[in-house]
Structures are given as C-alpha cells and as structure tokens.
Design a protein around this motif. Structure first.
Motif, PDB file in Angstrom:
ATOM      1  N   CYS A   1       1.001  -1.307   0.045  1.00 43.48           N
ATOM      2  CA  CYS A   1       0.097  -0.079  -0.144  1.00 43.48           C
ATOM      3  C   CYS A   1       0.771   1.756   0.001  1.00 43.48           C
ATOM      4  O   CYS A   1       1.744   1.290   0.427  1.00 43.48           O
ATOM      5  CB  CYS A   1      -0.794  -0.308   1.143  1.00 43.48           C
ATOM      6  SG  CYS A   1      -1.381  -1.278   1.430  1.00 43.48           S
ATOM      7  N   LYS A   2       0.753   2.622  -0.849  1.00 45.27           N
ATOM      8  CA  LYS A   2       1.422   3.372  -1.100  1.00 45.27           C
ATOM      9  C   LYS A   2       1.070   4.123  -1.243  1.00 45.27           C
ATOM     10  O   LYS A   2      -0.662   4.885  -1.329  1.00 45.27           O
ATOM     11  CB  LYS A   2       2.184   3.059  -1.851  1.00 45.27           C
ATOM     12  CG  LYS A   2       3.446   2.730  -2.476  1.00 45.27           C
ATOM     13  CD  LYS A   2       4.651   1.842  -3.510  1.00 45.27           C
ATOM     14  CE  LYS A   2       4.898   3.590  -3.628  1.00 45.27           C
ATOM     15  NZ  LYS A   2       6.357   3.511  -4.783  1.00 45.27           N
ATOM     16  N   ARG A   3       1.209   6.282  -0.558  1.00 43.83           N
ATOM     17  CA  ARG A   3      -0.148   6.746  -0.761  1.00 43.83           C
ATOM     18  C   ARG A   3       1.241   7.681  -0.329  1.00 43.83           C
ATOM     19  O   ARG A   3       1.976   8.312   0.113  1.00 43.83           O
ATOM     20  CB  ARG A   3      -0.812   7.489   0.594  1.00 43.83           C
ATOM     21  CG  ARG A   3      -0.496   7.671   1.781  1.00 43.83           C
ATOM     22  CD  ARG A   3      -1.081   7.742   2.829  1.00 43.83           C
ATOM     23  NE  ARG A   3      -0.668   7.988   3.813  1.00 43.83           N
ATOM     24  CZ  ARG A   3      -1.443   8.373   4.997  1.00 43.83           C
ATOM     25  NH1 ARG A   3      -2.676   8.699   5.615  1.00 43.83           N
ATOM     26  NH2 ARG A   3      -0.228   8.810   6.194  1.00 43.83           N
ATOM     27  N   GLY A   4       0.903   9.192  -1.535  1.00 48.33           N
ATOM     28  CA  GLY A   4       1.501   9.999  -1.235  1.00 48.33           C
ATOM     29  C   GLY A   4       0.229  11.376  -0.946  1.00 48.33           C
ATOM     30  O   GLY A   4      -0.575  11.592  -0.116  1.00 48.33           O
ATOM     31  N   VAL A   5       1.068  12.207  -0.146  1.00 48.67           N
ATOM     32  CA  VAL A   5       0.734  13.371   1.235  1.00 48.67           C
ATOM     33  C   VAL A   5       0.920  14.528   0.679  1.00 48.67           C
ATOM     34  O   VAL A   5       2.679  14.837   1.242  1.00 48.67           O
ATOM     35  CB  VAL A   5       0.941  12.519   2.194  1.00 48.67           C
ATOM     36  CG1 VAL A   5       0.260  13.680   3.098  1.00 48.67           C
ATOM     37  CG2 VAL A   5       0.522  11.378   2.723  1.00 48.67           C
ATOM     38  N   LEU A   6       0.393  15.444  -0.034  1.00 44.06           N
ATOM     39  CA  LEU A   6       1.153  16.722  -0.188  1.00 44.06           C
ATOM     40  C   LEU A   6       1.333  17.757   1.376  1.00 44.06           C
ATOM     41  O   LEU A   6       0.021  17.460   2.059  1.00 44.06           O
ATOM     42  CB  LEU A   6      -0.195  16.899  -1.256  1.00 44.06           C
ATOM     43  CG  LEU A   6       0.452  18.808  -1.745  1.00 44.06           C
ATOM     44  CD1 LEU A   6       1.971  19.110  -2.569  1.00 44.06           C
ATOM     45  CD2 LEU A   6      -0.504  19.041  -3.380  1.00 44.06           C
ATOM     46  N   ASN A   7       2.368  18.263   1.473  1.00 40.04           N
ATOM     47  CA  ASN A   7       2.141  19.020   2.793  1.00 40.04           C
ATOM     48  C   ASN A   7       0.914  20.272   2.237  1.00 40.04           C
ATOM     49  O   ASN A   7       0.745  20.912   1.443  1.00 40.04           O
ATOM     50  CB  ASN A   7       3.193  20.065   3.157  1.00 40.04           C
ATOM     51  CG  ASN A   7       4.455  19.241   3.717  1.00 40.04           C
ATOM     52  OD1 ASN A   7       4.677  17.854   4.015  1.00 40.04           O
ATOM     53  ND2 ASN A   7       6.118  19.725   2.900  1.00 40.04           N
TER      54      ASN A   7
END
Lengths: 290, 119
Positions: free
Chosen positions: A143-149
């Motif tokens: 499971c991967k996710r990107g998180v934008l600041n």
C-alpha cells in the motif's frame, strides 16, 4: 489534444488500473480499497491532496520517504536586475521590484528556464520538501500513498514520484477527483480505467468529462455505479448510448454508509463482498491482461 | 500620481471588479491630468500565479496606488515591497470610486485576502 498520449504497454507483468470519477465523493476510495483486496492487488493512493485509503486498509510497517522539489536561488551579488528570468518564467514564480528578483517558490515548476536565460550565472537550485510517500503492507499487498504538505498548491511532483517505482503485478491507483493535472499525470501510468460514478445529474455530468479525458488517452474504460438506486438508470442509459461497459452497480444502503463511516471495508459485509467479487470477475473479462 | 483600479470594463461607468488579479482591465487614473485610461490585465487568463503577474504589471506601469476589494497574499507582498498603497472599495462604478477617493472615503487594505491558487 493532449500531447504525449499514453501508449503504455504492459511490461514486467505490471498492470495499473486507474480509478477515477469526475465528481468527488462518488466512492473512488471505497471502490479502490475493496477492489484491491478482492483482486489481490497493490493499493496506490494518488489523491495526494487528501489521501484517505489508509483509513480503510490500515497498512502495517509504514516506511516514509520525503519528496523534494527544486527552486531557484538568486545570488544577489551576481544578479544585475535585468529581469530576463522574470519575463521567461511561464509560471509567474518570479517578480521584480526595484531591480530585486523575488521568488514565489510554491509557483515554481522546476522547469529550469530562469537559470537557462540568466547571462550572469546568478541562479542555482536548491531542494525543499513538498510532501511524503508512505509505503506499508496490508496482508501481503503493498500500500502506498503520497501526502502533499498543507498549503502547497502543486501536487504533480508527488504523483510522479509515487508512480515511478510501482510494484510488479496488479496495482490499483486511487485517483484525485476531477480532470485536473493530477488526474492527467496519473493517467500517464494507467493501462485500464475504471470510472466510479453515482446516479445523480452531477455524477453523470462529471462522468462525461472524465470519459472524454480517458478517451483522449486511448485507455480502455469501464464504469461502476456506486450508491445505485433501483430504477435510477441515467448512468446505465448513458453508458449504453456511448458503448461503455458497466462493470457493476454497488447498492445505496444505510448499512454500507454505516460501515464506511466507521472505517470498515464494505467487503466485511457478505452481500457487498459478493458484489465486489462479481465486479472483479467482470473486470478480468473486460480487461484481459494475462 | 497614478491610481490603478481593478475593473470589469474600459469605461468610467463600468463597475469595479472585486477580484484584483482576475479582473478584465485595470483603469488608470492620473491625479495630475485627471485623465482615465485603461489597460488589459495580462494575468486574467493565466493558469496560475495571476497575483504575481498582475502585480508585476501594475509595478511596471509605475502605479502609486491600487484600488480593489481585496488583494491576495502574493500581490499584497509585492505591493508592500514596491511601496504601493492599497485601498478597498465596494463594487461601484469607476467614476464613483474616483469621487470617493477624492473625498478621502476609501480605507486602506491592511492585510492580504485569501489565496485562490488558480481559481
């Protein structure tokens, strides 16, 4: 026309199924997480402005990496205030007041043109953190996710980084809503597209926009109607007219809403588990990747 | 002194545009000659960074004072840096704004409005 159309071929047994919708709140994450488990696929949350798939999958052993972007640094001793870089910047990231160049780093797309046009060698680049990528496991699935600041307006660099190193095998990509740059950049890595919609005028309106975009990329597509109500056939009628396959209908119900609101997977409910198994079967028929 | 007003059109009967960076035109009033001219806002159709681009245009025009409703954070910072004063007005006609300015009825904008990021 969209340049550089996706001509993705399936390489290294890597198959990416993109889940998009047009309208927000139609159930992209519900469909993505439940389908990932049903299809035994890796789950990739590309909705980096508000990733929420991990609430449902709750992956373990999370490793976090930072994502950097470059921004120009102007050497005040070398800069003569000619303004060439300000004029050249396509993204309005530079301005000039009283011969002093000012940077708006959040607008910078790291294209390199300011350094290229500078005759005085006054511009170098530095890195700053834009967000993170989390990677964990749910059972044996990645499971991967990107998180934008928070406060950052530009999500694309995180999406690009997230989709760069995808696992072999089947990957479910949970897209951002809409038809923005974020969706376009996710589509560049997509072999098959599943469009999730709801039987409302707004759902249908935005579905049409998403269909138009996916067709522009020549990506095979199918539709899932979430929150389906018996007798509301506007989406099915549209799909029939357009020759789009309906992969399944997920019924609107209070039990589903309650499960969702407590962070549970719909496949924990037997009747919904069966529906997702049927959808998974249909997907394998419609998108033959083996 | 040159005053720039965010405007919906090019005539003095046109209304002020409440949006600074996304307005169609800037009407420029010269307090010495009492003449009114207009210039197209270069940033109106920009995908992003409209605040920076429109503020740069105003700075390059040699404007001393800006009248709008609110001004976003990027443009606000640039105007402060350039020493350009900002006044706020309701969306009335350009002619009425000039009248209100001459009477000293317009208040100063003392903080940046919210960022819109492209919308």
């Amino acid at each position: 026309m969209v340049p550089n159309k996706s001509n993705l071929t399936i390489k290294d047994n890597k198959v990416n199924i993109g889940i998009l919708s047009g309208k927000g709140g139609t159930g992209k994450t519900t469909v993505s997480t439940n389908l990932a488990v049903t299809l035994n696929a890796n789950y990739i949350d590309c909705d980096v402005e508000e990733p929420n798939g991990f609430i449902f999958l709750d992956p373990k052993d999370i490793k976090t990496e930072q994502v950097y972007v470059n921004y120009p640094l102007i050497d005040k001793n070398k800069c003569v205030g000619c303004g060439k870089c300000v004029k050249a910047c396509e993204f309005n990231a530079l301005a000039m007041v009283n011969k002093e160049v000012l940077l708006f780093e959040q607008l910078c797309h790291d294209c390199g043109v300011c350094q290229y046009v500078c005759d005085y060698d006054a511009i170098t680049y530095q890195e700053r953190v834009l967000g993170i990528i989390d990677e964990g496991t749910y059972n044996n699935l990645t499971c991967k996710r990107g998180v934008l600041n928070i406060g950052e307006p530009m999500a694309v660099p995180i999406i690009k980084e997230l989709l760069k190193g995808l696992e072999n095998g089947l990957n479910i990509l949970d897209f951002a809503p809409g038809t923005s740059c974020n969706v376009v950049n996710s589509l560049l890595n997509t072999n098959f597209a599943i469009l999730v919609t709801e039987p409302t005028e707004f759902g249908l309106h935005d579905l049409k926009m998403a269909v138009q975009l996916v067709r522009e990329f020549n990506i095979p597509l199918g539709v899932i109607v979430n929150k389906h109500i018996e007798g509301e056939n506007m989406v099915r009628d549209y799909c029939k007219d357009e020759g789009i396959v309906v992969l399944g209908e997920i019924p609107y119900s209070k039990v589903a809403a309650e499960a969702y609101s407590t962070g549970k997977m719909l496949i924990e409910l037997p009747e919904y588990k069966k529906i997702f198994e049927e959808i998974a079967k249909k997907i394998k028929e419609v998108f033959p990747w083996n | 002194m040159k005053i720039a007003i965010s405007a919906t059109g090019e005539n003095k009967t046109d209304l002020m545009d409440s949006r600074f960076a996304r307005c169609a035109f800037f009407q420029i009033y010269d307090t010495e000659t009492r003449e009114l001219s207009s210039v197209k806002n270069v940033a109106q159709d920009q995908e992003g960074g409209a605040g920076v681009a429109s503020a740069q245009q105003i700075i390059d025009l040699g404007v001393n004072l800006v009248i709008s409703w609110k001004v976003g954070p990027n443009a606000y910072g640039l105007f402060k840096k350039a020493g350009i004063k900002m006044l706020t007005s309701d969306c009335i006609s350009i002619a009425e704004i000039i009248e209100a300015y001459n009477k000293g009825d317009l208040k100063e904008i003392e903080e940046a409005g919210p960022a819109h990021h492209g919308s």
